[in-house]
Design an enzyme around this catalytic site. Structure first.
Site, PDB file in Angstrom:
ATOM      1  N   GLY A 199      42.373  35.095  36.015  1.00  0.00           N
ATOM      2  CA  GLY A 199      43.577  34.486  35.762  1.00  0.00           C
ATOM      3  C   GLY A 199      43.561  33.467  37.185  1.00  0.00           C
ATOM      4  N   TYR A 220      53.388  42.037  47.799  1.00  0.00           N
ATOM      5  CA  TYR A 220      51.191  43.273  48.142  1.00  0.00           C
ATOM      6  C   TYR A 220      51.085  42.006  49.705  1.00  0.00           C
ATOM      7  CZ  TYR A 220      50.919  41.233  43.154  1.00  0.00           C
ATOM      8  OH  TYR A 220      51.044  40.750  41.854  1.00  0.00           O
ATOM      9  N   CYS A 247      69.005  37.448  51.081  1.00  0.00           N
ATOM     10  CA  CYS A 247      69.748  38.356  51.653  1.00  0.00           C
ATOM     11  C   CYS A 247      68.588  39.708  51.840  1.00  0.00           C
ATOM     12  CB  CYS A 247      70.237  38.769  51.961  1.00  0.00           C
ATOM     13  SG  CYS A 247      71.587  37.338  51.589  1.00  0.00           S
TER      14      CYS A 247
HETATM   15  C1  LIG Z   1      45.516  41.036  35.550  1.00  0.00           C
HETATM   16  C2  LIG Z   1      44.460  40.759  34.124  1.00  0.00           C
HETATM   17  C3  LIG Z   1      43.739  39.784  34.319  1.00  0.00           C
HETATM   18  C4  LIG Z   1      43.533  38.935  35.210  1.00  0.00           C
HETATM   19  O1  LIG Z   1      43.639  39.019  36.887  1.00  0.00           O
HETATM   20  P1  LIG Z   1      42.767  37.852  37.643  1.00  0.00           P
HETATM   21  O2  LIG Z   1      42.746  39.351  38.932  1.00  0.00           O
HETATM   22  O3  LIG Z   1      44.018  37.392  37.879  1.00  0.00           O
HETATM   23  O4  LIG Z   1      41.772  37.327  37.326  1.00  0.00           O
HETATM   24  C5  LIG Z   1      42.808  40.352  33.406  1.00  0.00           C
HETATM   25  N1  LIG Z   1      42.743  41.326  32.689  1.00  0.00           N
HETATM   26  C6  LIG Z   1      43.411  42.442  32.524  1.00  0.00           C
HETATM   27  C7  LIG Z   1      43.397  43.339  31.566  1.00  0.00           C
HETATM   28  C8  LIG Z   1      44.195  41.877  33.646  1.00  0.00           C
HETATM   29  O5  LIG Z   1      45.402  43.071  34.270  1.00  0.00           O
END
Ligand SMILES: *Cc1c(COP(=O)(O)O)cnc(C)c1O
Length: 450
Positions: free
Chosen positions: A311, A352, A378
């Site tokens: 992602g 985070y 705020c």
């Molecule tokens: C969040 C998630 C991803 C993607 O994670 P990235 O760090 O954005 O690559 C892929 N697989 C699962 C199961 C996730 O929960």
């Protein structure tokens, strides 16, 4: 199309070797930050701020570079929709051949709305409801990533009532330390995700007895923003014996090793020095080639299809959040640069301890000074930089918060009754508002006074 920083001439990224692509296609021309061929000051004059801006060519380049590095494997990249779910981003990745990793019925709806093929969708998440399972089965998804035994039973029951067989993979937790922030580590047995490696064989045996399940694969995901190849290699190696035995006993077809490839947020250079952006690599970056080199030798001998669920890697460096300085406030201890974007627009620093480079849209030539860059909300957690060297800024100067393309807009809220921001997609010299800024009317949509 992007332009060369030196000559201002367009760069043909399509003609380049994937591994010579820069980190992203944001750069200064004549002292003004551009995204590909678009002047961001001029763009912000029209869209107003705050606003998210994404570079299409950066996303495409990231997909192609990872896809090329994984070529030795029979593989499918299922982009993790939760990182950035704008329809235009999904459409762009669909055209590149991506599948999708989804975590809700809403994400399935988005993928389908963007023309994505449900048969290339994996469905993850620890709390899939009966309605979500039904929708996914009816749509004909690739597979469910099952996170618990009760979920197996539920999927089996629903598939039976629909007269279908549900394709599944069990998410197995390899208990490796991803060496990342505690809120984004998922592969240790202490957290809520998946089933322990010690119990996996037993759970597959139980699943094999359920008549409405089709055991298609094995899945794992160890966390996010991982900057070294070793944890991925360690997780893959720990699961290989299990995957081999499941392949031999149940004929499973794929092994998904999840997402988690990290990006560079903090280049550890003086903030505002963009030289590093133009290099293909950075000492802190895990390149797709490093990642592939670590895992391909472990995975290739399995002879299975390998799924990837990146992602952040795909979109993180490809987006920025534009914002305008409202006030500069100085007290004896600190300087606060107060901007119009807030933690409701970009929550990573508050949630985070996420880092974003702060750069001026117009280079100032002034020496950086130590300051806090804060938002209007705020909450004391509403900051983008604390005690950081940033070029001094004045009222109405604009900034870009870099690398805000992943877990940015998607985590935004209306807190403080602030309308959600517009999202803009840049493609060469063209830009398109791919999500309108919310209006004040949108804020009260659906509310009523009894
Ligand atoms: C969040 C998630 C991803 C993607 O994670 P990235 O760090 O954005 O690559 C892929 N697989 C699962 C199961 C996730 O929960």
């Amino acid at each position: 199309m992007a332009r060369s920083r030196k000559s201002g001439r367009p760069i043909d990224t399509k003609g380049r070797q994937p591994h010579f692509l820069p980190v992203h296609l944001f750069s200064y021309h004549d002292g003004v930050l551009h995204c590909e061929g678009v002047n961001l000051e001029e763009l912000a004059d029209q869209t107003g701020t705050p606003a998210y801006v994404y570079s299409a060519e950066t996303i495409r380049g990231n997909f192609r570079r990872l896809d090329a590095a994984l070529k030795p494997l029979d593989h499918l990249i299922c982009y993790a929709v939760k990182a950035n779910s704008n329809l235009a981003v999904l459409d762009l990745l669909r055209r590149e051949g991506a599948g999708f990793d989804i975590v809700s019925e809403g994400e399935l709806f988005r993928v389908q709305r963007a023309g994505g093929d449900p048969a290339k969708c994996t469905f993850a998440g620890v709390a899939k409801t009966a309605d979500e399972i039904t929708a996914a089965l009816r749509a004909g998804i690739h597979s469910f990533n099952v996170e618990s035994e009760p979920e197996l039973e539920r999927i089996n029951d629903i598939a039976g009532s629909l007269g279908l067989k549900a394709p599944i993979a069990v998410r197995v937790n390899p208990d490796v330390d991803a060496k990342t922030h505690k809120y984004i580590s998922t592969g240790k047995s202490l957290n809520k995700f998946g089933i322990g490696l010690d119990r996996a064989a037993e759970v597959y045996a139980r699943a094999a007895e359920l008549p409405h399940l089709h055991l298609r694969g094995v899945q794992t995901h160890i966390g996010s923003q991982i900057l070294e190849p070793e944890p991925f290699a360690e997780a893959a190696a720990k699961l290989v014996p299990l995957v081999e035995s499941l392949r031999d006993s149940y004929g499973i077809e794929f092994f998904s090793i999840g997402g988690g490839v990290g990006i560079v947020y903090d280049p550890a250079l003086a903030s505002g020095d963009p030289a590093w952006w133009q290099s293909a690599d950075h000492p802190r970056r895990i390149t797709p080639e490093d990642y592939a080199a670590a895992i391909v030798p472990i995975l290739q001998p399995l002879g299975l299809r390998i799924l990837f669920e990146p992602g952040r890697f795909m979109v993180g460096n490809a987006g920025v959040l534009l914002s305008t300085v409202q006030y500069v406030k100085t007290n004896p201890a600190k300087t606060f640069t107060i901007v119009d974007a807030g933690m409701n627009d970009l929550i990573r620093p508050a949630l985070y301890e996420g880092y974003h480079e702060v750069v001026p849209l117009r280079q100032t030539g002034r020496e950086p000074a130590v300051m806090d860059v804060v938002g209007p909300v705020c909450e004391s957690g509403d900051f983008f930089a604390q005690d950081r060297e940033v070029p001094p800024l004045a009222e109405n100067d604009r900034i870009a918060l870099m690398s805000a393309g992943a877990y940015g807009f998607v985590m935004a809220s209306n807190y403080n009754s602030r309308p959600l921001l517009p999202e803009v997609l840049v493609e060469g010299e063209k830009w398109t508002v791919v999500r309108q800024r919310q209006t004040l009317e949108d804020l009260v949509q659906g509310e009523s006074i009894p």
